[in-house]
Design an enzyme around this catalytic site. Structure first.
Site, mmCIF file in Angstrom:
data_model
loop_
_atom_site.group_PDB
_atom_site.id
_atom_site.type_symbol
_atom_site.label_atom_id
_atom_site.label_comp_id
_atom_site.label_asym_id
_atom_site.label_seq_id
_atom_site.Cartn_x
_atom_site.Cartn_y
_atom_site.Cartn_z
ATOM 1 C CG HIS A 27 73.318 -54.646 -6.858
ATOM 2 N ND1 HIS A 27 72.955 -53.703 -7.800
ATOM 3 C CD2 HIS A 27 72.240 -54.775 -6.046
ATOM 4 C CE1 HIS A 27 71.723 -53.304 -7.567
ATOM 5 N NE2 HIS A 27 71.267 -53.929 -6.503
ATOM 6 C CG ASP A 45 73.599 -51.999 -10.598
ATOM 7 O OD1 ASP A 45 73.089 -51.197 -9.805
ATOM 8 O OD2 ASP A 45 73.732 -53.220 -10.335
#
Ligand code: NAI
Ligand code: OAA
Length: 333
Positions: free
Chosen positions: A187, A159
């Site tokens: 996440h 990410d």
């Protein structure tokens, strides 16, 4: 030359491992002078496929790769480990959220935590990748009580890399000139990619990201949702979840644990929240900005948090509390 580091990759017959193993074996993670013993765990039905992966690793003729140990047995896989990269688990398909995998995957991480407790070195560094990564990591850590919780982390570097790259593309520069983006929280699609402390290097000078991009609406809108939804976008396009970029992020994460972060830079990883200074609830694996030195991470303290950021940090924390409670109720840990 040094003794080999003993590194476990689980899910070794799967698609992330297929990109990951070559990078590890050629020295991208533990250093160009560090010999490696690679332990490869998968489930019994995948052993014939894993044999093929072993043959390919042998055929790479890599100088640092001293030993490859394929196995479907926990007592072989987890023995005397220096590092464990826990990938093996079910990936999501189009239309699922990562937390939909909780029921299928969390039991794997309980049992692998128990194997770490029994067989691994107490200094082992454990990176959890399998989804939902934060909660699986928490369960693995709780199942290995004699290994310090600080030795466990989960992958949010993908990410982080996605966020850096989005900013870089918007500025028309290379991603190496973007530093200190932050991924806060889970996440998942509630993660908060935050650029309030991000710097963009333009013609040799560090500039605040908001000044470099000059589009606050994008940074507070589409930028965030693009990063939050990037995994789903890749699944929609490929019909399989991210693998090459996940492997690259795993390498970045573990390399930074092994060799430390650069002065003035921080990176994002999911770590144990107890004792944090940002008011995030305790006993979660939550993604924070961290620096790393001597194989030990430290949360970057003292960053100013405005109301916009606070609300997003709290929302992703609430999701993690819910996931943790669901996992604990499944497993009774
Ligand atoms: N945290 C992150 O940023 C990312 C996480 N992921 C997650 O990583 C995981 C793996 O993804 P892929 O490699 O694409 O999946 P894959 O399905 O290609 O490979 C998974 C492998 O794990 C094996 N496996 C299943 N149960 C196991 C067990 N108990 N012990 C050892 N091995 C086991 C399977 O047999 C298979 O070979 C998924 O949960 C996926 O959602 C994927 C991308 C990014
Ligand atoms: O989205 C998924 O399911 C795989 C993953 O975690 C990612 O690509 O970030």
């Amino acid at each position: 030359m040094a003794e080999p580091v003993r590194v476990l990759v689980t899910g070794a017959a799967g698609q992330i491992a297929y990109s990951l193993l070559y990078s590890i074996a050629k020295g991208d993670v533990f250093g160009k002078d560090q010999p490696i013993a690679l332990v490869l765990l998968d489930i019994a039905p995948m052993m014939p496929v894993l044999e093929g992966v072993v043959m390919e690793l042998q055929d790479c003729a890599l100088p640092l790769l001293r030993e490859v140990i394929p196995t479907d047995k926990g007592e072989v896989a987890f023995k005397d480990l220096d590092a464990a990269i826990l990938v093996g688990s079910m990936p999501r398909r189009d239309g699922m959220e990562r937390k939909d995998l909780l029921k299928a995957n969390v039991a794997i991480f309980k049992s692998q935590g128990e194997s770490l407790e029994k067989y691994a070195k107490k200094t082992v560094k454990v990176l959890v990748v399998g989804n939902p990564a934060n909660t699986n990591c928490l369960i693995a850590a709780k199942s290995a009580p004699s290994i310090p919780k600080e030795n466990f982390s989960c992958l949010t570097r993908l990410d982080h890399n996605r966020a850096s790259s989005q900013v870089a593309m918007r500025c028309g520069i290379s991603a190496e000139f973007v530093k200190n983006v932050i991924i806060w929280g889970n996440h998942s699609s509630t993660q908060y990619p935050d650029v309030h402390h991000c710097k963009v290097n333009k013609q040799g000078k560090d500039v605040a990201c908001f000044d470099a991009v000059k589009d606050e609406a994008w940074l507070k809108g589409d930028f965030i949702s693009t990063v939050q939804q990037r995994g789903a976008a890749v699944i929609k396009a490929r019909k399989l979840s991210s693998a090459m970029s996940a492997a690259k992020a795993i390498c970045d994460h573990m390399r930074d644990i092994w060799t430390g972060t650069q002065e003035g830079n921080f990176i994002s990883m999911g770590v144990y929240s107890t004792g944090n200074s940002y008011g995030v609830p305790e006993d979660l694996i939550y993604s924070f900005p961290v620096t790393i030195k001597d194989k030990t991470w430290k949360i970057v303290d003292g960053l100013a948090i405005n109301d916009f950021s606070r609300a997003k940090m709290d929302a992703t924390a609430a999701e993690l509390v819910e996931e943790r409670d669901t996992a604990v109720s499944f497993l009774g840990v």
